[in-house]
Write an enzyme that holds these catalytic residues in place. Structure first.
Site, PDB file in Angstrom:
ATOM      1  CE1 TYR A  61      -6.410  -3.441   8.752  1.00  0.00           C
ATOM      2  CE2 TYR A  61      -5.514  -5.645   8.433  1.00  0.00           C
ATOM      3  CZ  TYR A  61      -5.628  -4.325   8.033  1.00  0.00           C
ATOM      4  OH  TYR A  61      -4.953  -3.895   6.920  1.00  0.00           O
TER       5      TYR A  61
ATOM      6  CD  GLN B 167      -2.890  -2.489   2.167  1.00  0.00           C
ATOM      7  OE1 GLN B 167      -2.233  -2.688   3.168  1.00  0.00           O
ATOM      8  NE2 GLN B 167      -2.611  -3.052   1.015  1.00  0.00           N
TER       9      GLN B 167
ATOM     10  CG  HIS C 203     -42.189  21.653 -12.110  1.00  0.00           C
ATOM     11  ND1 HIS C 203     -42.465  20.327 -11.860  1.00  0.00           N
ATOM     12  CD2 HIS C 203     -42.952  22.360 -11.234  1.00  0.00           C
ATOM     13  CE1 HIS C 203     -43.358  20.229 -10.893  1.00  0.00           C
ATOM     14  NE2 HIS C 203     -43.676  21.452 -10.490  1.00  0.00           N
TER      15      HIS C 203
ATOM     16  CE  LYS D 204     -19.802  26.759 -27.048  1.00  0.00           C
ATOM     17  NZ  LYS D 204     -20.255  25.371 -27.057  1.00  0.00           N
TER      18      LYS D 204
ATOM     19  CD  GLU E  93     -19.434  22.136 -19.176  1.00  0.00           C
ATOM     20  OE1 GLU E  93     -20.141  21.649 -20.049  1.00  0.00           O
ATOM     21  OE2 GLU E  93     -18.379  22.742 -19.439  1.00  0.00           O
TER      22      GLU E  93
ATOM     23  CB  SER F 253     -14.870  26.450 -28.524  1.00  0.00           C
ATOM     24  OG  SER F 253     -14.786  25.688 -29.709  1.00  0.00           O
TER      25      SER F 253
ATOM     26  CB  SER G 261      -0.932   0.006   1.215  1.00  0.00           C
ATOM     27  OG  SER G 261      -0.197  -0.176   2.404  1.00  0.00           O
TER      28      SER G 261
END
Ligand code: ARG
Length: 467
Positions: free
Chosen positions: A327, A332, A166, A293, A300, A287, A33
């Site tokens: 455990y 892990q 709505h 644009k 986003e 863009s 790990s």
């Protein structure tokens, strides 16, 4: 090895006493790990220093050995911080990497550090410390986001915009009121964070493998040294519990959901069709093909990060759900989920705080939109109840007829001539035009928590005092 050849590697130096040979390469790969838990190095070293100090205080190890251990651990800390530490996958995880280096630095005294301790309570400690710090960071970041909203709400306590249900125009509200809705959400997220800090504020170290230890340790002393309120009460629970991590993830998921709704609104509001806000250049992109644009990429991505955070929550719930106490190595797999979600959440809150502070609000567009779509129809109905004495259901019907008429004439309610309104209900007077404006509509909604500027200012004052 995976290809069936015998492994000639020597057995593990920490736990390999009963093993004749080292692990298969695939075993090493699935077992290690260190690739991700090296993130816990500072917590691991702090925990070990507190543990060694307590062992010496209790006479379990000598003061001399303790001094060597503490000095060695501090050396390792600066080696890791300055990038001069070589992590080894053969040594599995952060705990054994640090301990092996300690042995190289100070010799046999290093072997006394692991007295009255197991990696099971050690990892529980390191991870709790890490999650606690992350929660504290999240709390501060949410406070910043709330402060950004409070400033925008104050600036726009009177700016009228359409309120939606709505996603259809419903009734006029103020932009300040809308901002304060998010303050409520992020305020609840922040109190969830504070509760989570309370919950996890117990020190695991000293639970040992699962049963506690026969050495005369002082768990209250280590708890205090590490900034925990008290030690955990049950050693079995201590090494098998990961709900502090799941709690962090669920808070992150709820907060992520709030951030994502806001992100979605920003995406909608910043379209040319809505034009309610303009994102700053700092938080949008262009863009490569369409020069006109300006895309709300940050919003986003905030919306998308929420998907990752939800994934982490479901992953850890699923990892834990079938595990018998105490455990199991499955546990892990907890860390990467939490690290990934923490990084996503931090980025999302920071990006959103920047967008909220920077965006330009187009109050003229908002006001124009607020007035369209018959958004003051409820005000007309309320006026008929109040001034004409109609039951609300009848007033609703009369108003519906007025809306239908306005629609057929292609005008707003406020543009209908009085004679038209009187043809629907003779008791209507020209006083009605006072309530048909969007300003009059919002100003009238003075109920506790309502959208009237006076109410919005009260909400802002409440949150400023709480911050
Ligand atoms: N790397 C391990 C983990 O993250 C540490 C605990 C190992 N304990 C054990 N009994 N193998 O969970």
């Amino acid at each position: 090895m995976a290809d069936g050849t015998k492994d000639t590697k020597s057995s593990n130096q920490m736990w390999g006493g009963r093993f004749a040979s080292g692990p298969d390469a695939i075993m090493e790969e699935i077992n290690a790990s260190i690739g991700f838990d090296k993130k816990l190095f500072a917590q691991d070293i702090r925990g070990s220093i507190a543990h060694a100090t307590m062992l010496a205080h209790q006479g379990i190890i000598s003061g001399d050995d303790k001094d060597k251990i503490v000095h060695g651990l501090n050396t390792i800390l600066s080696e890791i911080e300055s990038g001069n530490f070589e992590f080894s996958r053969q040594l599995e995880d952060i705990h054994m990497n640090v301990e092996a280096r300690l042995a190289a630095l100070i010799g046999p005294a290093a072997g006394r550090l692991h007295t009255a301790r197991s990696r099971n309570d050690q990892v529980a400690l390191d991870f709790r410390l890490w999650v606690k710090e992350e929660l504290q960071k999240t709390e501060a970041m949410l406070t910043n986001l709330i402060a950004a909203f409070l400033d925008r709400a104050e600036e726009h306590a009177e700016s009228v915009m359409p309120g939606f249900t709505h996603l259809q125009t419903a009734q006029p509200v103020t932009f300040g009121h809308h901002c304060m809705a998010y303050v409520e959400m992020f305020g609840r997220d922040r109190s969830r964070v504070r509760h989570a800090i309370e919950h996890l504020d117990e020190s695991p170290i000293g639970a040992a493998a699962l049963a506690g230890t026969g050495y005369p340790i002082d768990r209250h002393m280590t708890a205090k040294a590490l900034g925990f309120r008290e030690p955990t009460r049950n050693s079995i629970d201590t090494v098998s519990d990961r709900d502090f991590a799941i709690e962090f993830l669920s808070i992150a998921a709820i907060c992520g959901m709030h951030l994502s709704r806001l992100a979605e609104e920003i995406v909608i509001w910043s379209t040319p069709q809505f034009g309610f806000v303009r994102l700053s250049d700092a938080f949008s992109t262009g863009s490569s093909i369409m020069p006109q644009k300006k895309n709300p990429d940050a919003a986003e991505l905030v919306r998308a990060k929420t998907g990752r955070i939800n994934g982490s929550l479901v992953a850890l719930l699923t990892i834990m759900k079938g595990l018998p106490l105490a455990y199991s190595k499955d546990m892990q797999e907890d860390k990467e989920q939490v690290f990934d979600a923490a990084e996503s959440l931090e980025l999302a809150i920071a990006a959103m705080t920047g967008m909220v502070r920077d965006m330009t609000v187009n109050t003229a567009r908002m006001k124009a939109a607020a007035g369209s779509g018959y958004s003051t129809a409820t005000d007309l109905a309320d006026w008929l109840v109040r001034e004409v004495g109609l039951p609300f259901r009848d007033a609703h019907h009369v108003t519906g007829r007025a809306v239908a008429l306005a629609e057929s004439k292609g005008c707003d309610l406020a543009e209908l001539p009085l004679t038209d309104l009187q043809a629907i209900n003779a008791a209507i007077t020209d006083k009605v035009y006072d309530v048909l404006t969007v300003e009059a509509s919002v100003a009238s909604r003075k109920s506790f928590g309502g959208t009237a500027p006076s109410e919005v200012r009260k909400q802002i004052a409440y949150w400023r005092a709480r911050n």
